[in-house]
Write a protein that holds these residues in place. Structure first.
Motif, mmCIF file in Angstrom:
data_model
loop_
_atom_site.group_PDB
_atom_site.id
_atom_site.type_symbol
_atom_site.label_atom_id
_atom_site.label_comp_id
_atom_site.label_asym_id
_atom_site.label_seq_id
_atom_site.Cartn_x
_atom_site.Cartn_y
_atom_site.Cartn_z
ATOM 1 N N MET A 17 44.094 74.411 77.774
ATOM 2 C CA MET A 17 42.666 74.119 77.920
ATOM 3 C C MET A 17 42.288 74.306 79.387
ATOM 4 O O MET A 17 43.049 73.968 80.276
ATOM 5 C CB MET A 17 42.366 72.650 77.591
ATOM 6 N N GLY A 18 41.107 74.829 79.610
ATOM 7 C CA GLY A 18 40.593 74.821 80.974
ATOM 8 C C GLY A 18 39.330 73.991 80.961
ATOM 9 O O GLY A 18 38.613 73.975 79.973
ATOM 10 N N ARG A 40 47.214 70.545 77.289
ATOM 11 C CA ARG A 40 46.180 70.770 78.304
ATOM 12 C C ARG A 40 46.378 72.076 79.053
ATOM 13 O O ARG A 40 45.435 72.617 79.618
ATOM 14 C CB ARG A 40 46.181 69.621 79.304
ATOM 15 N N ARG A 41 47.608 72.567 79.075
ATOM 16 C CA ARG A 41 47.808 73.864 79.715
ATOM 17 C C ARG A 41 47.050 74.952 78.971
ATOM 18 O O ARG A 41 46.793 76.024 79.518
ATOM 19 C CB ARG A 41 49.293 74.226 79.707
ATOM 20 N N TYR A 63 46.847 77.238 92.341
ATOM 21 C CA TYR A 63 47.465 75.926 92.120
ATOM 22 C C TYR A 63 48.101 75.752 90.730
ATOM 23 O O TYR A 63 49.293 75.463 90.632
ATOM 24 C CB TYR A 63 46.431 74.830 92.380
ATOM 25 N N PRO A 64 47.335 75.956 89.646
ATOM 26 C CA PRO A 64 47.963 75.772 88.329
ATOM 27 C C PRO A 64 49.104 76.751 88.090
ATOM 28 O O PRO A 64 50.083 76.399 87.427
ATOM 29 C CB PRO A 64 46.813 75.982 87.337
ATOM 30 N N TYR A 86 50.149 67.000 78.000
ATOM 31 C CA TYR A 86 50.120 67.924 79.124
ATOM 32 C C TYR A 86 50.404 69.351 78.674
ATOM 33 O O TYR A 86 49.856 70.301 79.209
ATOM 34 C CB TYR A 86 51.125 67.487 80.207
ATOM 35 N N LEU A 106 37.217 71.132 92.960
ATOM 36 C CA LEU A 106 38.216 71.899 93.712
ATOM 37 C C LEU A 106 38.949 70.956 94.660
ATOM 38 O O LEU A 106 38.385 69.975 95.141
ATOM 39 C CB LEU A 106 37.531 73.007 94.521
ATOM 40 N N LEU A 107 40.210 71.268 94.936
ATOM 41 C CA LEU A 107 40.971 70.463 95.894
ATOM 42 C C LEU A 107 40.479 70.819 97.291
ATOM 43 O O LEU A 107 40.592 71.962 97.731
ATOM 44 C CB LEU A 107 42.461 70.746 95.745
ATOM 45 N N ARG A 124 39.836 79.135 88.427
ATOM 46 C CA ARG A 124 41.003 78.266 88.325
ATOM 47 C C ARG A 124 41.233 77.833 86.876
ATOM 48 O O ARG A 124 42.376 77.752 86.413
ATOM 49 C CB ARG A 124 40.810 77.033 89.216
ATOM 50 N N GLU A 169 52.098 75.438 89.879
ATOM 51 C CA GLU A 169 52.637 74.234 89.262
ATOM 52 C C GLU A 169 53.401 74.534 87.979
ATOM 53 O O GLU A 169 54.374 73.877 87.658
ATOM 54 C CB GLU A 169 51.498 73.247 88.947
ATOM 55 N N HIS A 170 52.907 75.527 87.230
ATOM 56 C CA HIS A 170 53.442 75.671 85.873
ATOM 57 C C HIS A 170 54.214 76.949 85.634
ATOM 58 O O HIS A 170 54.750 77.141 84.552
ATOM 59 C CB HIS A 170 52.300 75.600 84.866
#
Lengths: 304, 154, 260
Positions: free
Chosen positions: A120-121, A117-118, A141-142, A114, A129-130, A190, A145-146
């Motif tokens: 990587m996009g 992955r931050r 969103y990201p 994880y 999309l959500l 995003r 979250e981060h």
């Protein structure tokens, strides 16, 4: 194994001869490594992957150079999306190694994966999309979250990312109100929200009208050069892909059958590459799905 | 922000309604309000047979409930049933020669403990034992006795 | 021929065991993430809205009618024995012990469970779950666990509302329409319905049903074949499996609670 055309292409397998069959997951074969800050961000060695009995990849070697756009092309169903999932650690190889920035993706624990992955996009084919969040919230969103950014800082950052893809004015729309091309651009905003080192594009041009296709082509090139990103682009869209890629791999039947600059690929003489690039209906890849002879099939008496 | 707040208010209403319903079930539907089983004082009574007397069965005096059965156990030395009664604290003047019966409410109803006061000036206190008891009437025994008497009378 | 049949039986057995294993792995992962969700109540309140508030209408209306039918049927039977005063007991015991938790669980499985399965299944089919994973967000913790906890919290509250409304429905029919004495209705009920044996056991049952219904719904969505056909199949399966699981589990729990 001995399909016509294969012999004429340059095989990138280091051993040169017939590739050894896929064995157990191997240790990293640090053959071509020369010091930690390698020129390649992603290095794939001896990759084997099967889905059931179907072999998707057999002894594939692949390098993704830093700060360049590398395109992976091939007909539908050759596992291009699977390749991206392998690079991002969503799938695990049956054999071989996949290293991203020196880290073996397939052997990382969840936390380390994880963390990686931050950086990587990924731009999914559908945008992903959500659906219950607005455009603004999707891009935020990201970050939410981060990071612990303040609301005003977050707003500025999101608006800048949306500006980069030209959709700052669409921030309050819901994803179902967006056209396919716009959804993909929001998804791109995003994907770059956390300023990744690498972006993976899964079929970015599929199903786009010429204008939004041209927009995406320009965006991908622009983002790559402006932010010094490494881009991996998976596509079967020959002309648009060749137009922006710095380096191209052509995959078929689980193997790399050609690699090089777009010019080299265009000039490639092998029958297979020619059929793919020129879009010919028949060639090494047959128009007909494998079947017995037509006459034989028609005249056999067999009740169904 | 407005939508979020609306959701939160509705969720709050939902949870409040749920708790009100639980409270209603506890206080109005069940015996929680009447239970209060830790209050009051304890008496024991020994019966040769308690029939189908259950824990929490009512204890009555002159037909009015004054307590509940707290436990029913078996004394293996005397072969008797030991019944513990929890009597409401307000009823603090039960004579010590009170008679304890096990009655049945109606022909097929539940069994309960009925107390018949004696005439003693001394009162029972927490932990005392009721000396005079009458076992539960078991229907089969009564019928058997009835038939036996009829046969003897002829 | 026989061997073919055996092979098919074996294959389906292995498949079922695999699914069961994946379902338990998912349950474990959701429980691991529960603490994180409780620290972010926003996530939970959205799901309490989806599962609780949106199910409120159907639960209230169903509870009312079930209580009214119980009042009517109970009266018809009891009046033959001259025991119409026991109507309150019959209505309340039936609702609190069985009908409240079970019918609520069945209704939630149909109303909210199927919606959860479809939602998660569509998120999988449209790559939203993969998208989250690529954003280094664990979809199980972020998407599934709040829904799981929401279901567990909402179910006993919904069951309590169902039972309470049902008792009022029974009261309305029995006392209001059929003329049972109101005092006897309540006092008999209070004398016979036990807080611990009946109400608390009912709550325990509905918590267990909440776990089972949301777990099945979420697993069916998470494990779906990511196509529109796969999602619709999973949605049907979610309701069927949840209903069967609730009824089976109800028997087991009843046997454990009331069968000495």
């Amino acid at each position: 194994m001995s399909a016509p055309g294969h012999s004429a292409t340059r095989r990138p397998t280091p051993s040169g001869g017939d590739a050894p069959s896929c064995g157990a997951p191997g240790e990293p074969t640090r053959a071509s490594d020369s010091g930690p800050p390698s020129e390649n961000l992603v290095e794939i060695r001896g990759l084997c992957f099967r889905r059931g009995r179907q072999v998707i990849f057999e002894q594939v070697d692949l390098d993704i150079r830093r700060r360049a756009i590398t395109a992976v092309m091939g007909p539908s169903g050759t596992g291009k999306t699977t390749l991206l999932k392998l690079i991002t650690g969503q799938l695990h190889p049956d054999a071989g190694t996949i290293e991203v920035d020196g880290q073996p993706v397939h052997r990382l624990g969840k936390a380390a994966l994880y963390r990686l992955r931050r950086r990587m996009g990924m731009l999914f084919q559908s945008g992903a999309l959500l659906t219950d969040l607005s455009v603004f919230d999707n891009v935020a969103y990201p970050l939410r979250e981060h990071t612990d950014l303040s609301a005003s800082m977050l707003r500025k950052l999101v608006l800048m990312k949306l500006e980069a893809v030209g959709l700052r004015g669409a921030r309050d729309l819901m994803p179902n109100a967006l056209s396919g091309g716009m959804a993909r651009r929001v998804a791109l905003a995003r994907a770059i929200a956390l300023d990744p080192d690498m972006i993976l594009y899964d079929e970015p041009f599929t199903g786009q009208d010429p204008i939004s296709k041209a927009t995406l082509v320009a965006l991908i090139r622009q983002l790559n050069d402006a932010a010094a990103l490494t881009s991996i682009l998976v596509s079967h869209d020959v002309m648009d892909t060749l137009a922006i890629a710095d380096h191209v791999y052509v995959i078929s039947h689980g193997k790399v059958i050609a690699r090089g600059t777009p010019e080299a690929i265009m000039a490639d003489r092998s029958a297979w590459v020619r059929q793919f690039i020129d879009g010919l209906p028949d060639g090494p890849v047959h128009f007909h799905y494998p079947a017995p002879e037509l006459t034989e099939d028609l005249f056999t008496r067999r009740s169904v | 922000m407005g939508r979020q707040r609306g959701t939160e208010i509705l969720v709050g209403l939902f949870m409040a309604a749920g708790f009100v319903a639980l409270f209603f079930l506890a206080m109005q539907v069940s015996n929680l309000s009447a239970g209060a089983s830790t209050e009051g004082y304890r008496l024991t009574a020994r019966f040769s047979n308690v029939g189908s007397l259950k824990v929490r069965a009512p204890v009555t005096m002159a037909g009015v409930r004054i307590g509940r059965v707290e436990s029913v156990s078996f004394d293996k030395d005397s072969y008797e049933a030991v019944v513990t009664l929890r009597i409401d604290p307000s009823v603090d003047s039960i004579p010590d020669d009170t008679f304890a019966n096990i009655f049945t409410a109606g022909l097929l109803g539940e069994q309960y403990v009925g107390l018949e006061p004696g005439g003693s000036p001394d009162h029972l206190r927490d932990g005392d034992t009721i000396a005079y008891t009458q076992a539960a009437l078991v229907l089969e025994q009564m019928i058997g006795q009835f038939l036996f008497n009829r046969a003897g009378g002829d | 021929m026989l061997l073919d049949g055996l092979a098919r039986l074996g294959r389906s057995g292995i498949g079922a065991a695999e699914r069961l294993g994946r379902a338990h792995l998912l349950l474990g992962a959701m429980l691991m993430g529960a603490g994180e969700v409780l620290r972010r109540p926003r996530l939970l309140s959205a799901q309490l809205y989806n599962i609780g508030v949106l199910s409120l209408l159907i639960i209230g209306v169903s509870g009312l009618f079930v209580g009214m039918v119980l009042g009517l049927q109970g009266y018809i039977t009891l009046v033959q024995f001259g025991a119409a005063e026991s109507l309150g007991v019959v209505v309340a015991a039936a609702l609190v012990r069985e009908l409240g938790p079970v019918v609520t669980a069945l209704l939630v499985a149909g109303r909210a469970g199927s919606a959860l399965t479809a939602e998660i299944g569509l998120m999988k089919a449209t790559e939203q779950l993969s998208g989250l994973e690529m954003m280094a967000v664990d979809p199980v913790r972020r998407i599934l666990t709040p829904r799981f906890l929401g279901g567990i919290i909402a179910m006993p509250l919904l069951a309590a509302i169902f039972s309470a409304v049902g008792v009022l429905g029974g009261y309305f029919v029995g006392v209001g329409l059929l003329g049972v004495d109101a005092g006897a209705f309540w006092s008999q009920m209070q004398a016979k319905v036990d807080f611990q044996d009946d109400i608390l056991n009912g709550v325990i049952k509905s918590v267990a049903f909440g776990v089972v219904v949301t777990w099945i719904a979420l697993f069916q969505g998470y494990d779906t074949v990511p196509t529109s056909e796969g999602v619709s199949r999973s949605t049907t399966r979610s309701v069927v499996h949840a209903a069967l699981a609730v009824l089976g589990l109800d028997f087991v729990l009843t046997a454990l609670m009331y069968g000495d």
